[in-house]
Enzyme design. Structure first.
Site, PDB file in Angstrom:
ATOM      1  N   ASN A   1      39.394  33.345  35.928  1.00 36.48           N
ATOM      2  CA  ASN A   1      39.441  32.243  36.896  1.00 36.48           C
ATOM      3  C   ASN A   1      38.045  31.622  36.924  1.00 36.48           C
ATOM      4  OD1 ASN A   1      39.595  30.544  39.098  1.00 36.48           O
ATOM      5  ND2 ASN A   1      39.678  32.182  40.625  1.00 36.48           N
TER       6      ASN A   1
ATOM      7  N   LYS B   1      37.104  29.010  38.465  1.00 33.04           N
ATOM      8  CA  LYS B   1      36.781  28.324  39.731  1.00 33.04           C
ATOM      9  C   LYS B   1      36.156  26.958  39.428  1.00 33.04           C
ATOM     10  CE  LYS B   1      36.210  32.837  41.771  1.00 33.04           C
ATOM     11  NZ  LYS B   1      35.696  33.632  42.873  1.00 33.04           N
TER      12      LYS B   1
ATOM     13  N   HIS C   1      45.005  31.699  45.938  1.00 35.71           N
ATOM     14  CA  HIS C   1      43.689  32.366  45.882  1.00 35.71           C
ATOM     15  C   HIS C   1      43.064  32.368  47.282  1.00 35.71           C
ATOM     16  CE1 HIS C   1      39.568  33.349  44.878  1.00 35.71           C
ATOM     17  NE2 HIS C   1      40.020  33.800  43.734  1.00 35.71           N
TER      18      HIS C   1
ATOM     19  N   GLU D   1      40.176  31.893  48.287  1.00 38.16           N
ATOM     20  CA  GLU D   1      39.250  30.788  48.582  1.00 38.16           C
ATOM     21  C   GLU D   1      40.030  29.564  49.051  1.00 38.16           C
ATOM     22  OE1 GLU D   1      37.061  30.878  44.886  1.00 38.16           O
ATOM     23  OE2 GLU D   1      36.201  32.809  45.473  1.00 38.16           O
TER      24      GLU D   1
ATOM     25  N   GLU E   1      43.609  41.016  45.447  1.00 35.69           N
ATOM     26  CA  GLU E   1      42.183  40.700  45.452  1.00 35.69           C
ATOM     27  C   GLU E   1      41.619  40.870  46.863  1.00 35.69           C
ATOM     28  OE1 GLU E   1      41.045  37.978  41.991  1.00 35.69           O
ATOM     29  OE2 GLU E   1      41.720  36.692  43.597  1.00 35.69           O
TER      30      GLU E   1
ATOM     31  N   GLY F   1      33.332  38.525  44.058  1.00 34.25           N
ATOM     32  CA  GLY F   1      31.987  38.008  43.836  1.00 34.25           C
ATOM     33  C   GLY F   1      30.886  38.798  44.524  1.00 34.25           C
TER      34      GLY F   1
ATOM     35  N   SER G   1      35.323  41.561  41.488  1.00 32.48           N
ATOM     36  CA  SER G   1      34.153  42.186  40.853  1.00 32.48           C
ATOM     37  C   SER G   1      34.500  43.080  39.664  1.00 32.48           C
ATOM     38  CB  SER G   1      33.328  42.958  41.891  1.00 32.48           C
ATOM     39  OG  SER G   1      32.806  42.057  42.860  1.00 32.48           O
TER      40      SER G   1
HETATM   41  C1  PEP Z   1      38.346  35.852  41.827  1.00 33.01           C
HETATM   42  O1  PEP Z   1      37.802  34.985  42.491  1.00 33.01           O
HETATM   43  O2  PEP Z   1      39.550  35.750  41.554  1.00 33.01           O
HETATM   44  C2  PEP Z   1      37.535  36.988  41.395  1.00 33.01           C
HETATM   45  C3  PEP Z   1      38.170  38.101  41.136  1.00 33.01           C
HETATM   46  O3  PEP Z   1      36.181  36.816  41.341  1.00 33.01           O
HETATM   47  P1  PEP Z   1      35.074  37.898  40.842  1.00 33.01           P
HETATM   48  O4  PEP Z   1      35.623  38.566  39.599  1.00 33.01           O
HETATM   49  O5  PEP Z   1      33.863  37.063  40.554  1.00 33.01           O
HETATM   50  O6  PEP Z   1      34.898  38.864  41.943  1.00 33.01           O
END
Ligand code: PEP
Length: 253
Positions: A14, A16, A97, A99, A168, A174, A213
């Site tokens: 992803n 973003k 997601h 976000e 998630e 992140g 992460s």
């Molecule tokens: C995400 O935003 O879907 C995600 C998993 O981000 P990260 O791997 O950077 O934690």
């Protein structure tokens, strides 16, 4: 052989709001690596502005969107429809997601409508769910995420391999923090039960990805957990050098 035995791992990136034409070389390098790891399904969910160029650059590699509108067309400034994503060459889309749930106030009902429209229009779907740190600390994570999943799931999914759920935890995105293997296993087990309750045997064929992460150093441990069928990867999907070791870990599992 049951459907549970046939789930291939899916590792999806992803990007973003990262990436312009200058980064297409990373897409090409990741797509090239896919050929060496044919046991694993790969996808990159890119900014809408890059989808068409990426799809042309790497034909046959799964390029996806990061969101889609549930309506076919209309007065929805700034949004993209399923047909628009398909027209640009996308094969899948993320919906729900965290976000977007937070910044765009998307509800479970919105996410359900998006997933339904995407599947009906021929896009594969990765539907995201996950709890906040406060919910985790209150010991309510499994109950809250299960409720969120139940309210976000489309009524029908067609082919189970077209539909994936990504667990998630918001506090893991992140941040470099990852739940324990036991916590991931407990959550994925509960989500699997919810999928089977909703879709019957087809629920065994739905992939449940972990996201938050994931990186080269923790991928193998995460992929070894029961009912972890792949990963949704943010930061570590932006370059081939970070992403390919994660793909390698998935292909060795
Ligand atoms: C995400 O935003 O879907 C995600 C998993 O981000 P990260 O791997 O950077 O934690």
């Amino acid at each position: 052989m049951g459907l549970s035995m046939t789930r291939r791992k899916l590792v999806a990136g992803n990007w973003k709001m990262h990436g312009t034409a200058a980064e297409l070389g990373e897409v090409e390098a990741i797509a090239a690596a896919a050929q060496a790891h044919s046991r694993v399904d790969l996808a990159l969910c890119l900014p809408a502005t890059l989808i068409e160029r990426a799809a042309r650059a790497v034909p046959g590699f799964a390029i996806g969107g990061q969101d889609v509108h549930e309506a076919g067309k209309g007065a929805h400034t700034g949004c993209v429809s399923v047909a628009m994503l398909r027209d640009a060459g996308a094969a899948l889309t993320i919906v729900g997601h965290s976000e977007r749930r937070q910044a765009q106030h998307e509800s479970d009902a919105d996410v359900k409508a998006k997933a339904k429209a995407a599947l009906a229009g021929g896009l594969d779907v990765i539907l995201c769910i996950g709890e906040s740190l406060a919910i985790r600390e209150q010991g309510q994570a499994v109950a809250v995420v299960d409720t969120q999943l139940a309210a976000s799931l489309p009524t029908s999914i067609g082919q189970p391999e077209s539909f994936s759920v990504a667990y998630e935890p918001i506090w893991a995105i992140g941040t470099g923090k990852v739940p324990s293997a036991a916590d991931i296993a407990e959550m994925h087990g509960a989500l699997r039960r919810r999928l089977i309750m909703t879709y019957g045997d087809a629920g065994r064929g739905v992939r449940i990805l972990y996201g938050g992460s994931v990186k080269a150093s923790n991928a193998a441990e995460i992929f070894a957990i029961d009912d972890v069928d792949g990963a949704l990867v943010g930061g570590a999907s932006l370059t081939a050098s970070d992403f390919i070791p994660i793909v390698e870990a998935a292909s060795q599992d």
